[in-house]
Enzyme design. Structure first.
Site, mmCIF file in Angstrom:
data_model
loop_
_atom_site.group_PDB
_atom_site.id
_atom_site.type_symbol
_atom_site.label_atom_id
_atom_site.label_comp_id
_atom_site.label_asym_id
_atom_site.label_seq_id
_atom_site.Cartn_x
_atom_site.Cartn_y
_atom_site.Cartn_z
ATOM 1 N N GLU A 164 9.151 60.235 -43.980
ATOM 2 C CA GLU A 164 9.326 60.776 -45.461
ATOM 3 C C GLU A 164 10.042 62.566 -45.599
ATOM 4 O O GLU A 164 8.771 62.602 -45.534
ATOM 5 C CB GLU A 164 8.080 60.319 -46.240
ATOM 6 N N ASN B 70 2.639 62.429 -51.212
ATOM 7 C CA ASN B 70 1.583 63.045 -50.067
ATOM 8 C C ASN B 70 -0.039 63.449 -50.953
ATOM 9 O O ASN B 70 -0.078 63.406 -52.155
ATOM 10 C CB ASN B 70 1.568 64.008 -49.139
ATOM 11 N N ARG B 71 -0.752 64.438 -50.130
ATOM 12 C CA ARG B 71 -2.064 64.528 -51.201
ATOM 13 C C ARG B 71 -2.005 66.128 -51.655
ATOM 14 O O ARG B 71 -1.542 67.160 -51.194
ATOM 15 C CB ARG B 71 -2.737 64.455 -50.042
ATOM 16 N N HIS C 150 0.083 61.058 -53.990
ATOM 17 C CA HIS C 150 2.305 60.174 -54.508
ATOM 18 C C HIS C 150 1.725 60.173 -56.193
ATOM 19 O O HIS C 150 2.477 59.349 -56.616
ATOM 20 C CB HIS C 150 1.777 58.981 -53.857
ATOM 21 N N ASP D 140 0.010 59.206 -39.344
ATOM 22 C CA ASP D 140 0.324 59.359 -40.869
ATOM 23 C C ASP D 140 0.370 60.644 -40.608
ATOM 24 O O ASP D 140 -1.318 61.513 -40.995
ATOM 25 C CB ASP D 140 -1.270 58.867 -41.774
ATOM 26 N N HIS E 82 10.087 56.560 -50.598
ATOM 27 C CA HIS E 82 8.753 55.901 -49.857
ATOM 28 C C HIS E 82 9.617 54.813 -49.289
ATOM 29 O O HIS E 82 8.619 53.675 -49.232
ATOM 30 C CB HIS E 82 7.848 55.662 -50.403
ATOM 31 N N SER E 83 10.898 55.037 -48.832
ATOM 32 C CA SER E 83 11.132 53.812 -47.823
ATOM 33 C C SER E 83 10.360 53.446 -46.729
ATOM 34 O O SER E 83 10.633 54.340 -46.065
ATOM 35 C CB SER E 83 13.201 53.522 -47.616
ATOM 36 N N TYR E 84 10.640 52.093 -46.375
ATOM 37 C CA TYR E 84 10.064 51.730 -45.398
ATOM 38 C C TYR E 84 10.850 51.013 -44.617
ATOM 39 O O TYR E 84 11.806 50.025 -44.746
ATOM 40 C CB TYR E 84 8.855 51.289 -45.137
#
Length: 337
Positions: free
Chosen positions: A303, A81-82, A107, A242, A178-180
């Protein structure tokens, strides 16, 4: 059972490891980025791949993919993340980390764990261990950090990810996968999927998705997923989710925190974790040029992680690892079909 396969036309150090359980569930993982490239569920209609990913290293390194880089299936670090402005303060000294998302770190920086080749070792019939040394100064993070990830696929149709790390200096840390997911196998987008998250609060963000340090109650808002509902139900109000959900895991070893269900496939996934947060990203900005399968809302990321910008937020758990400590977290995804 675990099989080893070639995954690159040119790099012999990059392999793909195929974990299969007795029920025919099959997870494919490469030691490039510790990426979960494929997760197939055996349905009556045939095997269905329910995560977004590619079949070769070259696809993950292509310009079309990296242009709007969505981090498909990768292990993210040192800090997922940030981090605001890419800056942290340790022992009264400000450290400027790599900034790769405008003026912020996202990330792990320009060259995070998602782009590294990990050491791989099969440590059992169902367990794959991936190890990485992140040297002092990597993306300007302090300390020599050692990271171990174990993927396990058991016969209860549960894919577990165990995270551990040590570091010889105080350093920010926040690891995640970070799977979608898309249970239609890409036939449709994810807006009809139903989602439940056991959370009463999300983190408040500013316009650049940096936490303010405040919390927002989800009650009577579009962010309320306490009961199972279609992702599209309130998405017009937010355009794209998000957001980091505040979980109820504090003081608990492991607990169920979320559920994802898709009616036409009858696939249901339960997520259990001991992480404090869950980042919901509905993938509006997924865009792999020349590949219609990977466009907006083609996958949903769930996540499990620590809170974004935790090192700079006194209201959050601090987001650091210190010398002598062992960072340990886990997340489990159990499938019913």
């Amino acid at each position: 059972m675990i099989q080893t396969q070639t995954f690159s036309h040119t790099n012999t150090n990059v392999k793909r490891y195929v974990l299969t359980n007795k029920n025919g569930v099959c997870a494919k993982i490469t030691n490039y980025g510790a990426i979960l490239t494929s997760l197939k569920i055996p349905l009556k209609s045939g095997d269905r791949d329910i995560v977004l990913g590619f079949d070769s290293l070259e696809d993950y390194q292509s310009k079309a993919y990296l242009k709007d880089y969505p981090y498909f299936g990768a292990i993210i670090g040192r800090f997922a993340n940030r981090i605001n402005l890419g800056k942290v303060t340790i022992d009264a000294k400000e450290i400027q980390l790599s900034t790769n998302h405008g003026k912020h770190l996202l990330h792990g920086g320009h060259s995070g764990f998602d782009k590294r080749v990990w050491d791989a070792e099969i440590i059992g019939e169902s367990k794959l261990q991936l190890s990485l040394d992140s040297e002092d100064g990597d993306q300007n993070f302090p300390g020599n950090m050692k990271i171990n990830i174990i993927y396990e696929l058991n016969d209860e149709n549960e894919l577990a990810i165990y995270y551990s790390a040590t570091c010889d200096k105080t350093s920010p840390i926040n690891l995640t996968s970070h799977s979608y997911f898309n249970f239609t196998g890409g036939k449709e987008n994810i807006l009809n999927h139903q989602l439940q998250i056991d959370s009463d609060k999300i983190l408040e963000n500013n316009s650049e998705l940096i936490p303010t340090g405040n919390y927002i109650e989800v009650n009577n808002t579009a962010f309320d997923f306490r009961d199972l509902k279609q992702i599209k139900q309130n998405i017009a109000q937010v355009e794209n989710y998000d957001n980091c959900y505040v979980l109820k895991t504090e003081g608990k070893n492991l607990m169920k925190v979320a559920e994802l269900y898709e009616e036409s496939s009858n696939i249901r996934m339960e997520i259990s974790t001991d992480f404090p947060g869950l980042q919901l990203y509905t993938g509006k900005f997924i865009n792999v040029e020349g590949n219609k399968k990977f466009g907006p809302f083609s996958g949903v990321a769930l996540e499990t992680q620590a809170f974004p910008d935790a090192p700079n937020q006194p209201n959050f758990s601090d987001g650091f690892i210190h010398p002598g400590e062992i960072y340990e977290q886990q997340t489990r995804y159990q499938f019913h079909f």
